[in-house]
Scaffold this active site. Structure first.
Site, PDB file in Angstrom:
ATOM      1  N   ASN A   9       0.877  -1.172   0.000  1.00  0.00           N
ATOM      2  CA  ASN A   9       0.000   0.000   0.000  1.00  0.00           C
ATOM      3  C   ASN A   9       0.914   1.222   0.000  1.00  0.00           C
ATOM      4  O   ASN A   9       1.515   1.535   1.020  1.00  0.00           O
ATOM      5  CB  ASN A   9      -0.901  -0.025   1.244  1.00  0.00           C
ATOM      6  CG  ASN A   9      -1.720   1.248   1.383  1.00  0.00           C
ATOM      7  OD1 ASN A   9      -1.752   2.077   0.469  1.00  0.00           O
ATOM      8  ND2 ASN A   9      -2.372   1.405   2.527  1.00  0.00           N
ATOM      9  N   LYS A  11       0.132   4.238  -0.148  1.00  0.00           N
ATOM     10  CA  LYS A  11      -0.471   5.431   0.455  1.00  0.00           C
ATOM     11  C   LYS A  11      -0.234   6.631  -0.472  1.00  0.00           C
ATOM     12  O   LYS A  11      -0.190   6.451  -1.687  1.00  0.00           O
ATOM     13  CB  LYS A  11       0.046   5.638   1.879  1.00  0.00           C
ATOM     14  CG  LYS A  11      -0.094   4.345   2.693  1.00  0.00           C
ATOM     15  CD  LYS A  11       0.095   4.508   4.165  1.00  0.00           C
ATOM     16  CE  LYS A  11      -0.101   3.140   4.836  1.00  0.00           C
ATOM     17  NZ  LYS A  11      -0.079   3.237   6.294  1.00  0.00           N
ATOM     18  N   HIS A  94      -9.455   1.304   4.861  1.00  0.00           N
ATOM     19  CA  HIS A  94      -8.177   1.477   5.566  1.00  0.00           C
ATOM     20  C   HIS A  94      -8.400   2.405   6.764  1.00  0.00           C
ATOM     21  O   HIS A  94      -9.199   3.347   6.681  1.00  0.00           O
ATOM     22  CB  HIS A  94      -7.126   2.059   4.618  1.00  0.00           C
ATOM     23  CG  HIS A  94      -5.744   1.985   5.201  1.00  0.00           C
ATOM     24  ND1 HIS A  94      -5.304   2.900   6.141  1.00  0.00           N
ATOM     25  CD2 HIS A  94      -4.743   1.097   5.033  1.00  0.00           C
ATOM     26  CE1 HIS A  94      -4.071   2.576   6.503  1.00  0.00           C
ATOM     27  NE2 HIS A  94      -3.703   1.475   5.847  1.00  0.00           N
ATOM     28  N   GLU A  96      -6.793   4.788   7.827  1.00  0.00           N
ATOM     29  CA  GLU A  96      -6.577   6.211   7.536  1.00  0.00           C
ATOM     30  C   GLU A  96      -7.809   6.825   6.873  1.00  0.00           C
ATOM     31  O   GLU A  96      -8.115   8.002   7.100  1.00  0.00           O
ATOM     32  CB  GLU A  96      -5.304   6.374   6.680  1.00  0.00           C
ATOM     33  CG  GLU A  96      -4.057   6.111   7.531  1.00  0.00           C
ATOM     34  CD  GLU A  96      -2.874   5.514   6.795  1.00  0.00           C
ATOM     35  OE1 GLU A  96      -2.819   5.571   5.553  1.00  0.00           O
ATOM     36  OE2 GLU A  96      -1.980   4.960   7.481  1.00  0.00           O
ATOM     37  N   GLU A 166      -5.330  -4.803  10.401  1.00  0.00           N
ATOM     38  CA  GLU A 166      -4.299  -3.789  10.605  1.00  0.00           C
ATOM     39  C   GLU A 166      -4.559  -3.070  11.925  1.00  0.00           C
ATOM     40  O   GLU A 166      -5.336  -2.098  11.962  1.00  0.00           O
ATOM     41  CB  GLU A 166      -4.332  -2.771   9.459  1.00  0.00           C
ATOM     42  CG  GLU A 166      -4.048  -3.386   8.105  1.00  0.00           C
ATOM     43  CD  GLU A 166      -3.421  -2.382   7.150  1.00  0.00           C
ATOM     44  OE1 GLU A 166      -2.385  -2.718   6.581  1.00  0.00           O
ATOM     45  OE2 GLU A 166      -3.922  -1.244   7.024  1.00  0.00           O
ATOM     46  N   GLY A 172       2.749   2.208  10.767  1.00  0.00           N
ATOM     47  CA  GLY A 172       3.728   3.271  10.619  1.00  0.00           C
ATOM     48  C   GLY A 172       4.464   3.624  11.902  1.00  0.00           C
ATOM     49  O   GLY A 172       5.147   4.638  11.964  1.00  0.00           O
ATOM     50  N   SER A 211       3.470  -2.287  10.272  1.00  0.00           N
ATOM     51  CA  SER A 211       4.913  -2.431  10.464  1.00  0.00           C
ATOM     52  C   SER A 211       5.426  -3.833  10.145  1.00  0.00           C
ATOM     53  O   SER A 211       6.318  -4.340  10.819  1.00  0.00           O
ATOM     54  CB  SER A 211       5.314  -2.009  11.886  1.00  0.00           C
ATOM     55  OG  SER A 211       4.977  -0.647  12.103  1.00  0.00           O
TER      56      SER A 211
END
Ligand code: 13P
Length: 249
Positions: A9, A11, A94, A96, A166, A172, A211
């Site tokens: 991904n 991003k 996701h 985010e 996730e 991250g 991660s």
């Protein structure tokens, strides 16, 4: 055994020049790897992916999709448009998107439906925040996130989805769920899939994201219900992404 799948991904990262170098580097090292793999890129770069990757082992896809088939929806991208560039996958839900764009479980389910209707494979993301984990709410949160999708799609269609667990606190941050922690949630997700469609549940890929790096990928993917990875940062370096694909192979 389920085949492994490794998806990058990207991003909101990339440029035509950087993408060309990254994709060329990945393609050069893919020979001999058994795991299926893909990159989910910003939509403006789908044409570049199509040009560079067609005929290769690396599939491509997008990071979000509209619930609508077309029309007056400024800024949105329809599933049919992703298919126009021969995408195979699209990420939906996701964390985010959920956090910064207020996407609800119901909206994510409709996006998964729109993807499936167009013939794309939705990668449905679920995951809890640190606060939710510490409050003992992990199972309830990810359970509700997946349930919304299963209920809307129904028994037959769920065979065509990919699920990604996730944990938000691992994205991250360099903090990874231990293989045992991740496996516990993946097993719960598999149980939930079984309750919807027992046969399909055995073949649905459940990816881990948060991660995942070359040094922890093999241990994570050795778990019974971890069928691959959804990779952020490490997908932006050809060597790291290839090392994870090799760990899956
Ligand atoms: P990182 O691998 O950078 O933690 O990102 C994970 C992720 O969000 C993939 O979708």
């Amino acid at each position: 055994m389920r085949p492994k799948l490794v998806v990058g991904n990207w991003k909101m990262n990339g440029s035509r020049e950087a993408n060309a170098a990254l994709l060329t580097g990945i393609l050069a090292g893919l020979e001999g790897s058994a795991a299926a793999c893909a990159v989910c890129v910003p939509s403006p770069y789908l044409f570049q992916c199509e040009q560079l990757l067609q005929g290769s082992k690396l599939a491509w896809g997008a990071q979000d999709v509209s619930t609508q088939p077309g029309g007056a929806f400024t800024g949105e991208v329809a599933a049919s448009m992703l298919l126009d560039f021969h995408c195979r996958y699209v990420i939906v839900g996701h964390s985010e998107r959920r956090a910064y764009h207020g996407e609800s479980n119901a909206l994510v389910a409709r996006k998964a439906q729109a993807a499936l209707d167009a013939g794309l494979t939705p990668i449905v993301c679920v995951g809890e925040t640190l606060g939710e984990r510490e409050a003992g709410e992990t199972n309830a949160v990810v359970g509700a996130q997946l349930d919304a999708v299963l209920e809307l799609l129904g028994k037959d269609a769920i065979a065509k989805i990919v699920v990604a667990y996730e944990p938000v606190w691992a994205i991250g941050t360099g903090k990874t769920a231990t293989p045992a922690m991740a496996q516990e949630v993946h097993a719960q997700l598999r149980t939930q899939l079984r309750a919807c469609n027992a046969v399909a549940a055995e073949s649905i890929a459940i990816l881990y994201g948060g991660s995942m790096k070359p040094d922890n990928a093999a241990d994570l993917m050795a778990q019974a219900d971890i069928d691959g990875g959804l990779i952020g940062g490490a997908a932006l370096k050809a060597e790291d992404f290839l090392a994870i694909i090799r760990a899956a192979s």
